[in-house]
Design an enzyme around this catalytic site. Sequence first.
Site, PDB file in Angstrom:
ATOM      1  N   CYS A 119       0.813  -1.222   0.000  1.00 44.86           N
ATOM      2  CA  CYS A 119       0.000   0.000   0.000  1.00 44.86           C
ATOM      3  C   CYS A 119       0.848   1.274   0.000  1.00 44.86           C
ATOM      4  O   CYS A 119       0.319   2.364  -0.193  1.00 44.86           O
ATOM      5  CB  CYS A 119      -0.954   0.001   1.186  1.00 44.86           C
ATOM      6  SG  CYS A 119      -1.977  -1.477   1.247  1.00 44.86           S
ATOM      7  N   HIS A 244      -2.840   6.928   2.733  1.00 45.95           N
ATOM      8  CA  HIS A 244      -3.382   5.695   2.153  1.00 45.95           C
ATOM      9  C   HIS A 244      -4.772   5.442   2.743  1.00 45.95           C
ATOM     10  O   HIS A 244      -4.991   5.589   3.940  1.00 45.95           O
ATOM     11  CB  HIS A 244      -2.438   4.534   2.460  1.00 45.95           C
ATOM     12  CG  HIS A 244      -3.051   3.203   2.227  1.00 45.95           C
ATOM     13  ND1 HIS A 244      -3.716   2.892   1.058  1.00 45.95           N
ATOM     14  CD2 HIS A 244      -3.132   2.098   3.016  1.00 45.95           C
ATOM     15  CE1 HIS A 244      -4.165   1.652   1.134  1.00 45.95           C
ATOM     16  NE2 HIS A 244      -3.833   1.152   2.320  1.00 45.95           N
ATOM     17  N   ASN A 274     -10.397  -0.017   0.277  1.00 44.15           N
ATOM     18  CA  ASN A 274      -8.934   0.028   0.343  1.00 44.15           C
ATOM     19  C   ASN A 274      -8.365  -0.605  -0.923  1.00 44.15           C
ATOM     20  O   ASN A 274      -8.476  -1.807  -1.121  1.00 44.15           O
ATOM     21  CB  ASN A 274      -8.468  -0.731   1.597  1.00 44.15           C
ATOM     22  CG  ASN A 274      -6.953  -0.770   1.743  1.00 44.15           C
ATOM     23  OD1 ASN A 274      -6.218  -0.661   0.764  1.00 44.15           O
ATOM     24  ND2 ASN A 274      -6.490  -0.949   2.965  1.00 44.15           N
TER      25      ASN A 274
HETATM   26  C1  LIG Z   1     -10.138  -5.346  10.561  1.00 46.92           C
HETATM   27  C2  LIG Z   1     -10.830  -4.482  11.582  1.00 46.92           C
HETATM   28  C3  LIG Z   1     -11.957  -3.720  10.951  1.00 46.92           C
HETATM   29  C4  LIG Z   1     -11.413  -5.377  12.667  1.00 46.92           C
HETATM   30  O1  LIG Z   1     -12.013  -4.544  13.636  1.00 46.92           O
HETATM   31  P1  LIG Z   1     -11.718  -4.810  15.187  1.00 46.92           P
HETATM   32  O2  LIG Z   1     -12.474  -3.809  15.922  1.00 46.92           O
HETATM   33  O3  LIG Z   1     -10.233  -4.846  15.384  1.00 46.92           O
HETATM   34  O4  LIG Z   1     -12.372  -6.205  15.326  1.00 46.92           O
HETATM   35  P2  LIG Z   1     -11.771  -7.514  15.998  1.00 46.92           P
HETATM   36  O5  LIG Z   1     -10.876  -8.203  15.032  1.00 46.92           O
HETATM   37  O6  LIG Z   1     -11.271  -7.194  17.370  1.00 46.92           O
HETATM   38  O7  LIG Z   1     -13.101  -8.314  16.139  1.00 46.92           O
HETATM   39  C5  LIG Z   1     -14.145  -7.871  16.995  1.00 46.92           C
HETATM   40  C6  LIG Z   1     -15.330  -8.753  16.757  1.00 46.92           C
HETATM   41  O8  LIG Z   1     -15.910  -8.413  15.479  1.00 46.92           O
HETATM   42  C7  LIG Z   1     -15.981  -9.579  14.676  1.00 46.92           C
HETATM   43  N1  LIG Z   1     -15.807  -9.215  13.287  1.00 46.92           N
HETATM   44  C8  LIG Z   1     -14.664  -9.188  12.550  1.00 46.92           C
HETATM   45  N2  LIG Z   1     -14.932  -8.804  11.315  1.00 46.92           N
HETATM   46  C9  LIG Z   1     -16.256  -8.576  11.251  1.00 46.92           C
HETATM   47  C10 LIG Z   1     -17.131  -8.170  10.242  1.00 46.92           C
HETATM   48  N3  LIG Z   1     -16.702  -7.896   8.990  1.00 46.92           N
HETATM   49  N4  LIG Z   1     -18.439  -8.020  10.522  1.00 46.92           N
HETATM   50  C11 LIG Z   1     -18.905  -8.280  11.745  1.00 46.92           C
HETATM   51  N5  LIG Z   1     -18.133  -8.697  12.757  1.00 46.92           N
HETATM   52  C12 LIG Z   1     -16.815  -8.819  12.510  1.00 46.92           C
HETATM   53  C13 LIG Z   1     -14.883 -10.471  15.191  1.00 46.92           C
HETATM   54  O9  LIG Z   1     -15.108 -11.833  14.863  1.00 46.92           O
HETATM   55  C14 LIG Z   1     -14.962 -10.229  16.669  1.00 46.92           C
HETATM   56  O10 LIG Z   1     -16.046 -10.954  17.199  1.00 46.92           O
HETATM   57  P3  LIG Z   1     -15.932 -11.630  18.666  1.00 46.92           P
HETATM   58  O11 LIG Z   1     -15.700 -10.474  19.597  1.00 46.92           O
HETATM   59  O12 LIG Z   1     -17.255 -12.283  18.805  1.00 46.92           O
HETATM   60  O13 LIG Z   1     -14.775 -12.556  18.571  1.00 46.92           O
HETATM   61  C15 LIG Z   1      -9.840  -3.485  12.247  1.00 46.92           C
HETATM   62  O14 LIG Z   1      -8.936  -4.182  13.074  1.00 46.92           O
HETATM   63  C16 LIG Z   1      -9.087  -2.697  11.263  1.00 46.92           C
HETATM   64  O15 LIG Z   1      -9.654  -1.933  10.518  1.00 46.92           O
HETATM   65  N6  LIG Z   1      -7.754  -2.821  11.256  1.00 46.92           N
HETATM   66  C17 LIG Z   1      -6.915  -2.136  10.293  1.00 46.92           C
HETATM   67  C18 LIG Z   1      -6.897  -2.922   9.028  1.00 46.92           C
HETATM   68  C19 LIG Z   1      -6.321  -2.132   7.892  1.00 46.92           C
HETATM   69  O16 LIG Z   1      -6.358  -0.944   7.842  1.00 46.92           O
HETATM   70  N7  LIG Z   1      -5.765  -2.877   6.957  1.00 46.92           N
HETATM   71  C20 LIG Z   1      -5.225  -2.333   5.793  1.00 46.92           C
HETATM   72  C21 LIG Z   1      -3.852  -1.897   6.012  1.00 46.92           C
HETATM   73  S1  LIG Z   1      -3.152  -1.452   4.494  1.00 46.92           S
END
Ligand SMILES: CC(C)(COP(=O)(O)OP(=O)(O)OC[C@H]1O[C@@H](n2cnc3c(N)ncnc32)[C@H](O)[C@@H]1OP(=O)(O)O)[C@@H](O)C(=O)NCCC(=O)NCCS
Length: 318
Positions: A119, A244, A274
């Site tokens: 990215c 980004h 993204n």
């Molecule tokens: C991926 C992301 C959205 C996940 O959000 P989060 O708040 O960290 O969520 P978690 O992974 O802690 O999961 C929390 C809960 O939501 C659930 N969950 C994950 N993805 C989900 C989705 N798409 N829809 C609904 N629930 C979801 C998980 O299973 C978890 O459930 P549980 O508590 O019952 O186990 C977040 O971490 C994020 O945006 N990270 C940055 C990623 C990024 O920018 N990547 C690109 C870099 S170039």
Amino acid sequence: MKLTTGAPGARIAGLGDYRPHRVVTNDELAQVVDTSDEWIRSRVGIRQRHFAGEGESLVDMAVAASGKALAASGLGPEDIDLLIMATCSAPTSIPGVGPTVADRLGLRGPGAYDLNAACAGFCYALSAASDAIRTGSARRVLVIGAERLTDWVDPLDRGTCIIFADGAGAAVVVGTDEPAIGPVVWGSDGSKREAIIVRDRATMMEMDGQGVFRWATTRLAPVARECCERAGVTLADIDVFVPHQANLRIVDSMVRALGLQHAAIGRDIVESGNTSSASIPLALTRMLERGEAKSGDLTLVLGFGAGLTYAGQVLRCP
Ligand SMILES: CC(C)(COP(=O)(O)OP(=O)(O)OC[C@H]1O[C@@H](n2cnc3c(N)ncnc32)[C@H](O)[C@@H]1OP(=O)(O)O)[C@@H](O)C(=O)NCCC(=O)NCCS
């Protein structure tokens, strides 16, 4: 041995974009995986994204965006002597995609190569283009950021399929007396390579979402400050900030950390998802089209992602 020298500086002469035809809403994804429009909007800020289909290969999208960038710059295929194709989602690695894109555009045998900094790829490529022009290795460079990430994302993995999307952006970079692409600030942390990874040709992308979120919201604001310092400007001078488009919460956290209340902020993630190396040129092109950014604006761009890698610089809008 003699060395060449080039122009005193480089500038972007034209930008172009390509967004695939198919628009995919959160509700559509919620029919396939256990998620919801509300969850996606609140956690990543995405309302919709574009998925590539038939006739929208990585090369097709790169060629379309490049054609627009060339038209915007007023230059023709015969003027380009270097093409840098930033991508991390090429369908194969042999041969690189760059020479094929050059051939499709009718460029006359330019230097052409692929650059994979995930990215951060567009900012890496912009720096490579600017340096090539300043050292005299090239005179006019086509920089492309293009991705077909849906080829590498498991449509049943709700941790990634809601985030990543497809698209292409391109910039024509030329020499100039008055520098309009500032020094790059770049780096990497390969010890965190597992954070976003495709392990082999048989598997899809895996992502440690929380780890990436923590890294991006704690480590990148100082990089943005350093980009300004190296370019001899202050954050208060910045008219436009285009990080980004990883996640709207990451964008907003950076804006708060940098105190950029008065700058126009790239938030194309909401409509385009993204798109990795394509996200910065896609966002900037749209801001220029909508009048949120204008020619000459002092713009801070900052790419970051898998590797982990990052790169940023200050530039003037074309
Ligand atoms: C991926 C992301 C959205 C996940 O959000 P989060 O708040 O960290 O969520 P978690 O992974 O802690 O999961 C929390 C809960 O939501 C659930 N969950 C994950 N993805 C989900 C989705 N798409 N829809 C609904 N629930 C979801 C998980 O299973 C978890 O459930 P549980 O508590 O019952 O186990 C977040 O971490 C994020 O945006 N990270 C940055 C990623 C990024 O920018 N990547 C690109 C870099 S170039």
